[in-house]
Design an enzyme around this catalytic site. Structure first.
Site, mmCIF file in Angstrom:
data_model
loop_
_atom_site.group_PDB
_atom_site.id
_atom_site.type_symbol
_atom_site.label_atom_id
_atom_site.label_comp_id
_atom_site.label_asym_id
_atom_site.label_seq_id
_atom_site.Cartn_x
_atom_site.Cartn_y
_atom_site.Cartn_z
ATOM 1 N N GLY A 7 -0.095 -1.380 0.409
ATOM 2 C CA GLY A 7 0.038 -0.605 0.089
ATOM 3 C C GLY A 7 0.726 1.525 0.631
ATOM 4 O O GLY A 7 1.398 2.143 0.862
ATOM 5 N N GLY A 27 -0.396 4.733 0.248
ATOM 6 C CA GLY A 27 -0.856 5.374 0.228
ATOM 7 C C GLY A 27 -0.510 6.407 1.298
ATOM 8 O O GLY A 27 1.103 5.927 1.228
ATOM 9 N N VAL A 77 -0.823 6.216 4.240
ATOM 10 C CA VAL A 77 0.201 5.677 5.402
ATOM 11 C C VAL A 77 1.733 4.447 5.368
ATOM 12 O O VAL A 77 2.775 4.928 5.383
ATOM 13 C CB VAL A 77 -1.030 4.590 6.197
ATOM 14 C CG1 VAL A 77 -0.175 3.340 7.498
ATOM 15 C CG2 VAL A 77 -2.273 5.411 7.303
ATOM 16 N N ARG A 93 -0.480 8.561 21.568
ATOM 17 C CA ARG A 93 -1.670 10.039 21.623
ATOM 18 C C ARG A 93 -1.969 10.174 23.015
ATOM 19 O O ARG A 93 -2.269 11.341 22.702
ATOM 20 C CB ARG A 93 -3.354 9.167 20.352
ATOM 21 C CG ARG A 93 -2.880 8.967 19.060
ATOM 22 C CD ARG A 93 -4.633 8.889 18.384
ATOM 23 N NE ARG A 93 -3.912 8.784 16.823
ATOM 24 C CZ ARG A 93 -4.751 8.039 16.316
ATOM 25 N NH1 ARG A 93 -5.548 7.495 16.193
ATOM 26 N NH2 ARG A 93 -4.778 8.721 14.702
ATOM 27 N N HIS A 125 -8.244 -1.053 19.008
ATOM 28 C CA HIS A 125 -8.120 -0.190 18.378
ATOM 29 C C HIS A 125 -9.561 0.320 17.646
ATOM 30 O O HIS A 125 -10.089 0.248 17.109
ATOM 31 C CB HIS A 125 -7.470 -0.361 16.879
ATOM 32 C CG HIS A 125 -6.617 1.108 16.721
ATOM 33 N ND1 HIS A 125 -6.280 1.634 17.340
ATOM 34 C CD2 HIS A 125 -6.733 0.942 15.062
ATOM 35 C CE1 HIS A 125 -6.090 2.357 15.883
ATOM 36 N NE2 HIS A 125 -6.463 1.940 14.629
#
Ligand code: APR
Length: 321
Positions: free
Chosen positions: A22, A24, A26, A165, A189
């Site tokens: 991928g 994209g 990320v 976070r 998550h």
């Protein structure tokens, strides 16, 4: 002056290889972060869109002399490019759009993960796979089932991100730098995220002594919904800087020999009283994947929340079919 021949200028490169599926948001950021460590001989980026992975890889490689990294980056549309990779980071799949929950992605991303898992099994049968694609627990389970890899070689990335976070949000209270906060996010998550406040500290001092209970509860809530908060602001696509940093830091730690205590989505196999599902637990990583699940002393309410998370995840996994 003697000019060196090609065979004399080339030295053997024993560093491991990594591949990111991928290209994209990320995936591209993860590939760059990994390359910048110079821990790998090569990072291979794979995407089904013709030219995307190759173009981004070339662009990233053009920055090597400026940034000072030596990891080659290449791009491909073909999963056969995974051959020789020791670490595979799976980021292919749809991201959320505003109003969507991660579980809304199950159908479309399950198909993508299944196809990629078959490629991993075929071309990189001894690799460690790190899953980032959402919904995280379901996609990690699917990756394990389709590859047939032993449980230590399938790891879902979410706990590192959720913990980071929370630490960053605590730092916004003005009492510490993000790196001074120690906390770990377990469970899922998503809605069933469990951040055991009994274990959270700031430079060794219990967080519960430093921030009022109501305020702490609000920060936990915000951490849990951080992904959605970013999606809502972006209006298109989802978070990628912090997810990429989280995945890359896990892989880098493995290459360096192992990680400190982190949270990751792993097979529970009875740990914390959770029979057998994929859930975020405290672990240590080794070069070849999960080294051990670490038993931390949870309060009864935290243990109960973890058990509840496990039940919800197991139900969603059973619905995968
Ligand atoms: N093989 C390779 N690449 C694929 C495949 C496939 N079978 N299917 C889709 N892709 C690629 C797309 O072409 C796209 O370039 O995956 C990429 C996904 O990129 P983005 O749409 O930018 O999504 P991103 O923000 O990177 O999120 C990817 O990570 O955090 C999770 O929830 C997020 O599930 C999502 C995933």
């Amino acid at each position: 002056m003697r000019v060196l021949g090609e065979s004399e200028t080339k030295t053997r490169d024993d560093r491991p290889r990594a591949a990111v599926i991928g290209a994209g948001h990320v995936g591209a950021m993860t590939a760059l972060r990994l390359a910048e460590t110079s821990l790998f001989s090569r990072v291979t980026l794979v995407d089904i869109i013709p030219g995307l992975a190759a173009g981004l890889a070339l662009d990233m490689w053009h920055s090597a002399s400026l940034r000072g990294f030596t990891t080659k980056i290449e791009g491909s549309t073909d999963l056969s490019a995974l051959e020789g990779a020791s670490y595979i980071i799976m980021t292919a799949g749809r991201p959320r759009q505003p109003g969507m929950s991660r579980t809304d992605l199950t159908g479309v991303n399950a198909e993508i993960v299944s196809g990629v898992a078959d490629g991993i099994r075929r071309y990189a049968p001894n690799s460690v796979a790190i899953v980032v694609t959402n919904p995280l627990e379901e996609m990690t389970h699917l990756m394990a089932r389709r590859t047939g890899f032993p449980s230590n070689r399938i790891i879902g990335m979410a706990g590192v991100l959720d913990s980071a976070r929370f630490c960053s949000l605590i730092a916004l209270e003005g009492i510490a730098r993000p790196q001074d906060v120690s906390a770990i996010a377990l469970g899922s998550h998503g809605t069933e995220m469990v951040i055991p406040l009994s274990l959270a500290t700031v430079r060794g001092r219990p967080l519960e002594e430093l921030i009022a209970k109501d305020r702490l509860a609000a920060i936990v809530e915000r951490a849990r919904d951080s992904g959605a908060e970013v999606v809502k602001l972006l209006q298109k696509g989802s978070a990628y800087f912090s997810p990429a940093e989280s995945a890359a830091s896990m892989v880098a730690a493995m290459v360096k020999g192992g990680s400190d205590l982190i949270a990751a989505c792993v097979q529970s196999a009875g740990a914390y009283g959770v029979e057998d599902t994929r859930i975020g637990l405290p672990v240590r990583l080794a070069t070849d994947g999960v080294k051990e699940i670490v038993k931390l002393p949870l309060r009864p309410d935290e243990q109960a929340a973890l058990a509840e998370a496990a039940r919800s995840i197991a139900k969603r996994i059973s619905e995968l079919g």
